[in-house]
Design a protein around this motif. Structure first.
Motif, PDB file in Angstrom:
ATOM      1  N   SER A  15       0.789  -1.238   0.000  1.00 32.46           N
ATOM      2  CA  SER A  15       0.000   0.000   0.000  1.00 32.46           C
ATOM      3  C   SER A  15       0.823   1.292   0.000  1.00 32.46           C
ATOM      4  CB  SER A  15      -0.950  -0.015   1.204  1.00 32.46           C
ATOM      5  OG  SER A  15      -0.245  -0.230   2.410  1.00 32.46           O
ATOM      6  N   SER A  16       2.119   1.228  -0.360  1.00 35.35           N
ATOM      7  CA  SER A  16       2.868   2.495  -0.403  1.00 35.35           C
ATOM      8  C   SER A  16       2.524   3.286  -1.654  1.00 35.35           C
ATOM      9  CB  SER A  16       4.380   2.241  -0.339  1.00 35.35           C
ATOM     10  OG  SER A  16       4.827   1.552  -1.480  1.00 35.35           O
ATOM     11  N   LYS A  17       2.000   2.606  -2.674  1.00 33.43           N
ATOM     12  CA  LYS A  17       1.692   3.257  -3.953  1.00 33.43           C
ATOM     13  C   LYS A  17       0.425   2.642  -4.547  1.00 33.43           C
ATOM     14  CE  LYS A  17       6.420   3.036  -5.536  1.00 33.43           C
ATOM     15  NZ  LYS A  17       7.138   2.472  -6.673  1.00 33.43           N
ATOM     16  N   GLY A  18      -0.019   3.246  -5.649  1.00 37.27           N
ATOM     17  CA  GLY A  18      -1.025   2.622  -6.497  1.00 37.27           C
ATOM     18  C   GLY A  18      -2.359   2.346  -5.826  1.00 37.27           C
ATOM     19  N   LEU A  19      -2.960   1.228  -6.194  1.00 34.89           N
ATOM     20  CA  LEU A  19      -4.316   0.911  -5.742  1.00 34.89           C
ATOM     21  C   LEU A  19      -4.370   0.650  -4.240  1.00 34.89           C
ATOM     22  CD1 LEU A  19      -5.359  -1.451  -8.702  1.00 34.89           C
ATOM     23  CD2 LEU A  19      -5.640   1.032  -8.483  1.00 34.89           C
ATOM     24  N   GLY A  20      -3.338  -0.021  -3.702  1.00 35.02           N
ATOM     25  CA  GLY A  20      -3.292  -0.265  -2.254  1.00 35.02           C
ATOM     26  C   GLY A  20      -3.246   1.057  -1.500  1.00 35.02           C
ATOM     27  N   ALA A  38       4.750  -2.584   2.382  1.00 36.50           N
ATOM     28  CA  ALA A  38       5.370  -2.622   1.046  1.00 36.50           C
ATOM     29  C   ALA A  38       6.780  -3.159   1.275  1.00 36.50           C
ATOM     30  CB  ALA A  38       5.419  -1.242   0.412  1.00 36.50           C
ATOM     31  N   ARG A  39       7.508  -3.474   0.204  1.00 39.39           N
ATOM     32  CA  ARG A  39       8.863  -4.013   0.411  1.00 39.39           C
ATOM     33  C   ARG A  39       9.879  -2.906   0.685  1.00 39.39           C
ATOM     34  NH1 ARG A  39       8.662  -7.031  -5.160  1.00 39.39           N
ATOM     35  NH2 ARG A  39       7.766  -4.979  -5.500  1.00 39.39           N
ATOM     36  N   SER A  40       9.796  -1.791  -0.029  1.00 37.29           N
ATOM     37  CA  SER A  40      10.792  -0.716   0.143  1.00 37.29           C
ATOM     38  C   SER A  40      10.387   0.188   1.296  1.00 37.29           C
ATOM     39  CB  SER A  40      10.896   0.128  -1.126  1.00 37.29           C
ATOM     40  OG  SER A  40      10.971  -0.715  -2.237  1.00 37.29           O
ATOM     41  N   ALA A  64       8.084  -5.335   4.299  1.00 43.01           N
ATOM     42  CA  ALA A  64       8.269  -6.786   4.173  1.00 43.01           C
ATOM     43  C   ALA A  64       7.645  -7.246   2.864  1.00 43.01           C
ATOM     44  CB  ALA A  64       7.577  -7.501   5.339  1.00 43.01           C
ATOM     45  N   ASP A  65       8.155  -8.361   2.346  1.00 42.18           N
ATOM     46  CA  ASP A  65       7.555  -8.960   1.150  1.00 42.18           C
ATOM     47  C   ASP A  65       6.379  -9.820   1.598  1.00 42.18           C
ATOM     48  OD1 ASP A  65       6.833 -10.461  -1.051  1.00 42.18           O
ATOM     49  OD2 ASP A  65       8.897 -10.725  -1.754  1.00 42.18           O
ATOM     50  N   ILE A  66       5.183  -9.370   1.288  1.00 44.25           N
ATOM     51  CA  ILE A  66       3.968 -10.030   1.782  1.00 44.25           C
ATOM     52  C   ILE A  66       3.775 -11.409   1.137  1.00 44.25           C
ATOM     53  CG2 ILE A  66       2.301  -9.086   0.095  1.00 44.25           C
ATOM     54  CD1 ILE A  66       1.698  -9.310   3.900  1.00 44.25           C
ATOM     55  N   ASN A  88      -3.309  -7.486  -1.279  1.00 42.45           N
ATOM     56  CA  ASN A  88      -2.765  -6.935  -2.517  1.00 42.45           C
ATOM     57  C   ASN A  88      -1.298  -7.325  -2.595  1.00 42.45           C
ATOM     58  OD1 ASN A  88      -2.599  -5.301  -4.855  1.00 42.45           O
ATOM     59  ND2 ASN A  88      -2.073  -3.471  -3.670  1.00 42.45           N
ATOM     60  N   ALA A  89      -0.767  -7.393  -3.789  1.00 43.61           N
ATOM     61  CA  ALA A  89       0.672  -7.617  -4.046  1.00 43.61           C
ATOM     62  C   ALA A  89       0.896  -7.282  -5.503  1.00 43.61           C
ATOM     63  CB  ALA A  89       1.062  -9.064  -3.762  1.00 43.61           C
ATOM     64  N   GLY A  90       2.137  -7.169  -5.913  1.00 42.60           N
ATOM     65  CA  GLY A  90       2.411  -6.913  -7.323  1.00 42.60           C
ATOM     66  C   GLY A  90       1.857  -8.037  -8.189  1.00 42.60           C
ATOM     67  N   ILE A 185      -7.789  -1.106 -16.134  1.00 40.45           N
ATOM     68  CA  ILE A 185      -6.566  -0.298 -16.160  1.00 40.45           C
ATOM     69  C   ILE A 185      -6.722   0.978 -15.327  1.00 40.45           C
ATOM     70  CG2 ILE A 185      -7.083   0.923 -18.306  1.00 40.45           C
ATOM     71  CD1 ILE A 185      -3.707  -0.591 -17.658  1.00 40.45           C
ATOM     72  N   HIS A 186      -5.768   1.174 -14.424  1.00 37.00           N
ATOM     73  CA  HIS A 186      -5.719   2.361 -13.570  1.00 37.00           C
ATOM     74  C   HIS A 186      -4.356   3.031 -13.741  1.00 37.00           C
ATOM     75  CE1 HIS A 186      -9.303   0.685 -11.778  1.00 37.00           C
ATOM     76  NE2 HIS A 186      -9.453   1.771 -11.029  1.00 37.00           N
ATOM     77  N   ALA A 187      -4.352   4.350 -13.551  1.00 32.29           N
ATOM     78  CA  ALA A 187      -3.120   5.126 -13.758  1.00 32.29           C
ATOM     79  C   ALA A 187      -2.170   4.948 -12.572  1.00 32.29           C
ATOM     80  CB  ALA A 187      -3.475   6.595 -13.940  1.00 32.29           C
ATOM     81  N   THR A 188      -1.450   3.833 -12.545  1.00 32.82           N
ATOM     82  CA  THR A 188      -0.453   3.551 -11.504  1.00 32.82           C
ATOM     83  C   THR A 188       0.833   3.104 -12.194  1.00 32.82           C
ATOM     84  OG1 THR A 188      -0.927   1.197 -11.350  1.00 32.82           O
ATOM     85  CG2 THR A 188      -2.321   2.647 -10.027  1.00 32.82           C
ATOM     86  N   ASP A 189       1.858   2.768 -11.395  1.00 33.61           N
ATOM     87  CA  ASP A 189       3.120   2.280 -11.982  1.00 33.61           C
ATOM     88  C   ASP A 189       2.900   1.020 -12.818  1.00 33.61           C
ATOM     89  OD1 ASP A 189       4.304   4.335 -10.682  1.00 33.61           O
ATOM     90  OD2 ASP A 189       5.498   3.119  -9.299  1.00 33.61           O
TER      91      ASP A 189
END
Ligand code: NAP
Length: 259
Positions: A15-20, A38-40, A64-66, A88-90, A185-189
């Motif tokens: 959840s640091s970016k995007g839809l999360g 998020a991982r970073s 952490a890597d979920i 959520n995850a990549g 499609i959503h405007a995210t990375d």
């Protein structure tokens, strides 16, 4: 409308970016305390602080890597008792059906099917005991209509959808709802990376790749993380207690189907 969830506590994965991030923001705006992940660590801490500042809620941020057992253990230990879970995850990379090996499928299943299932198994029993809970899984429009180059995603998310369909009906009597939100499609990375693929493959600019994709969407634009988050917050609300095991499509009309 008051969503009736002020003071509740939510775990929003990836959840640091995007839809999360959109979901985390919308829940925080309703007065929900958050556990973000998020991982970073850097971008995660920045996002957590921005949400604390904007909404005055408590935010615990766990880098952490979920999709790993170790990462989930870290997140769950920090989360403790939660009322709302947003999984959520990549997403898996694109490719061709004949190139994917067993390991590619295992990775996709781990990230986009078995991780949400593990989180549901860890957190839903507590929600059932307390008689209230909400789970929203971020999946994809590919559950309703396949995106051929995303075969790994099509497969893993279909598996999660099957699990949710049955499980949601087993836990509903205890006041716990489980539903899936299906982004088009959503405007995210993620959209930038998909457009980059098209731009390289067809030798066109990023702008042309986006315009080409937008032309296929009846709304003629990409969705935003804000509107995605608002839909998520409603499904997590007091008012959505009769919504059980649904797959809610947010795709600007892109999936051409009557129901
Ligand atoms: P995004 O903008 O790339 O954001 C991904 C977020 O998840 C980032 O905060 C990222 O932070 C975090 N993340 C990624 N992998 C993680 C992991 N293993 N553990 C913990 N955090 C992780 O992506 P998005 O567009 O929001 O997409 C979210 C999901 O929706 C994906 O599964 C995607 O496939 C799906 N989806 C998106 C679209 C779309 O158009 N955007 C359409 C259909 C489906 P870190 O990198 O720091 O971990």
């Amino acid at each position: 409308m008051d969503l009736g969830i002020k003071g509740k506590r939510a775990l929003v994965c990836a959840s640091s970016k995007g839809l999360g991030r959109g979901c985390a923001e919308a829940l925080a705006a309703e007065g929900v305390h958050l556990v973000m992940n998020a991982r970073s660590d850097g971008p995660l801490q920045e996002a957590a602080q921005a949400i604390r500042d904007a909404h005055g809620v408590e935010v615990v941020a766990v880098a952490a890597d979920i999709t790993t057992e170790e990462g989930r253990a870290q997140v769950l230990a920090a989360a403790g008792q939660v009322d709302i879970l947003v999984t959520n995850a990549g997403g898996p990379p694109p490719g061709m059906w004949h190139d994917w090996e067993r390991e590619d499928f295992i990775k996709a299943l781990d990230a986009n099917m078995l991780t949400p299932i593990a989180l549901i198994k860890a957190l839903v029993p507590g929600m059932m005991e307390r008689g209230w809970g909400r789970v929203v899984n971020i999946t994809s429009q590919s559950v309703k209509a396949p995106i051929p180059v995303l075969g790994l995603s099509n497969s893993a998310r279909a598996g999660l959808t099957g699990y949710v369909a049955g499980t949601a009906r087993q836990v509903a009597e205890k006041g716990v709802t489980i539903n899936n939100l299906l982004p088009g499609i959503h405007a995210t990375d993620r959209a930038v990376s998909l457009d980059t693929g098209v731009s390289k493959a067809q030798g066109i600019t990023m702008d042309e790749a986006r315009k080409q994709r937008e032309a296929t969407i009846p709304a003629r634009r990409y969705g935003t993380a804000e509107e995605f988050g608002a839909a998520c917050a409603f499904i997590c609300s007091h008012h959505a207690g009769f919504m059980i095991g649904q797959n809610v499509l947010l795709d600007g009309g892109a999936t051409n189907a009557t129901i």
